[in-house]
Design an enzyme around this catalytic site. Structure first.
Site, PDB file in Angstrom:
ATOM      1  CG  HIS A 220      46.082  57.209  10.962  1.00 28.76           C
ATOM      2  ND1 HIS A 220      45.816  58.368  10.265  1.00 28.76           N
ATOM      3  CD2 HIS A 220      47.351  56.860  10.658  1.00 28.76           C
ATOM      4  CE1 HIS A 220      46.879  58.699   9.552  1.00 28.76           C
ATOM      5  NE2 HIS A 220      47.825  57.807   9.776  1.00 28.76           N
TER       6      HIS A 220
ATOM      7  CB  CYS B 121      49.201  60.998  11.417  1.00 30.30           C
ATOM      8  SG  CYS B 121      50.473  59.957  10.664  1.00 30.30           S
TER       9      CYS B 121
ATOM     10  CD  GLU C 147      42.157  58.593  10.688  1.00 24.86           C
ATOM     11  OE1 GLU C 147      43.060  58.651   9.831  1.00 24.86           O
ATOM     12  OE2 GLU C 147      42.315  58.982  11.872  1.00 24.86           O
TER      13      GLU C 147
END
Length: 207
Positions: free
Chosen positions: A183, A79, A185
Site C-alpha cells: 500500500h 494490492c 498510501e
C-alpha cells in the site's frame, strides 16, 4: 487528471488524498466514460479477489479498466488491484481475473511457525528492475503490506521482490502498467515517492 476507479473495493479516499498530497489532480469515479478519458488510471483493491471481480463487472467497469491497462496511459494497480490483473486466483477458487498479465495468485504457505498469514506490516523492497515509478526509492526500502495471497508470475515482470515465506513478487512493470502488492498510501516517504513518480508520469501523458 488521474481517475481512481471506484468499484466499492479499496482505500479510495486514502489513495486519492495521498496522490493529492504529491500534487496530482485526482477524481474518485465509477463513471466508465471518465475512466476512458482520464490521463491516468489507478485501480485500488482490498478484500477478496472474487468479490473485487464481481464488483468491477457489476459496476460496468471491467472493459474500461482492460482498455486503460492496454493503452499507453499510465496505469497503477494497488494490492488486490494488482492481483486481479492476472489470470486467476486460488482464493475461494480458482477464480478468473482480468487476464491482462500472465500469472496466478497463490496463498502464502509459511515454512515456519514464526511466519504468520496474513503477511502484515513493514517489509523491504528488493529492486529487480528500475521502473521509472521507483526513481528515488532505494534498494531495501521498507513499505507496508497487508495480504494473504501473492502473485506467481514470470520473473521478467517483476520490478521488486520481497522476502517472506521465501520470496514473492511485490511489484510488476510492463510498459505503461505498474502494480504493487503493498500500500503506497500507507508507506510514508517511500510510498509517497512512488505516487509522486506516478503523478509525474501522468502529467507527462497529458502534456
Amino acid at each position: 487528471m488521474i481517475a481512481v476507479v471506484d468499484y466499492g473495493m479499496g482505500n479510495l479516499r486514502s489513495v486519492a488524498k495521498a496522490l493529492e498530497r504529491v500534487g496530482a489532480s485526482v477524481s474518485v469515479t465509477s463513471d466508465a466514460a471518465f475512466v476512458r478519458a482520464a490521463d491516468a488510471v489507478v485501480l485500488p483493491g482490498v478484500g477478496a479477489f472474487g468479490r473485487c471481480m464481481e464488483n468491477l463487472r457489476a459496476a460496468g467497469l471491467e472493459t474500461c479498466v482492460r482498455d486503460a491497462a492496454a493503452s499507453e496511459r499510465p496505469f497503477l494497480g494497488i494490492c488486490v488491484g494488482m492481483q486481479i490483473l492476472f489470470e486467476e486466483s486460488e482464493e475461494f477458487g480458482p477464480v478468473a481475473g482480468l487476464g491482462i498479465l500472465a500469472g496466478r495468485v497463490r496463498r502464502f504457505v509459511p515454512d515456519s511457525p514464526e511466519l504468520k498469514v496474513p503477511h502484515m506490516g513493514w517489509n523491504q523492497l528488493e529492486l529487480r528492475r528500475r521502473a521509472p515509478h521507483l526513481d528515488g526509492v532505494a534498494d531495501g526500502e521498507n513499505v507496508y503490506f497487508v495480504h494473504s495471497y501473492y502473485v506467481e508470475c514470470d520473473a521478467a515482470l517483476a520490478a521488486t521482490t520481497t522476502p517472506y515465506a521465501g520470496e514473492f513478487v511485490s511489484s510488476v512493470w510492463r510498459g505503461n502498467l505498474f502494480a504493487v502488492q503493498f500500500h503506497p498510501e500507507k508507506s510514508q516517504a517511500a510510498g509517497l515517492k512512488i505516487l509522486s513518480n506516478f503523478a509525474r508520469l501522468s502529467a507527462g501523458a497529458s502534456a
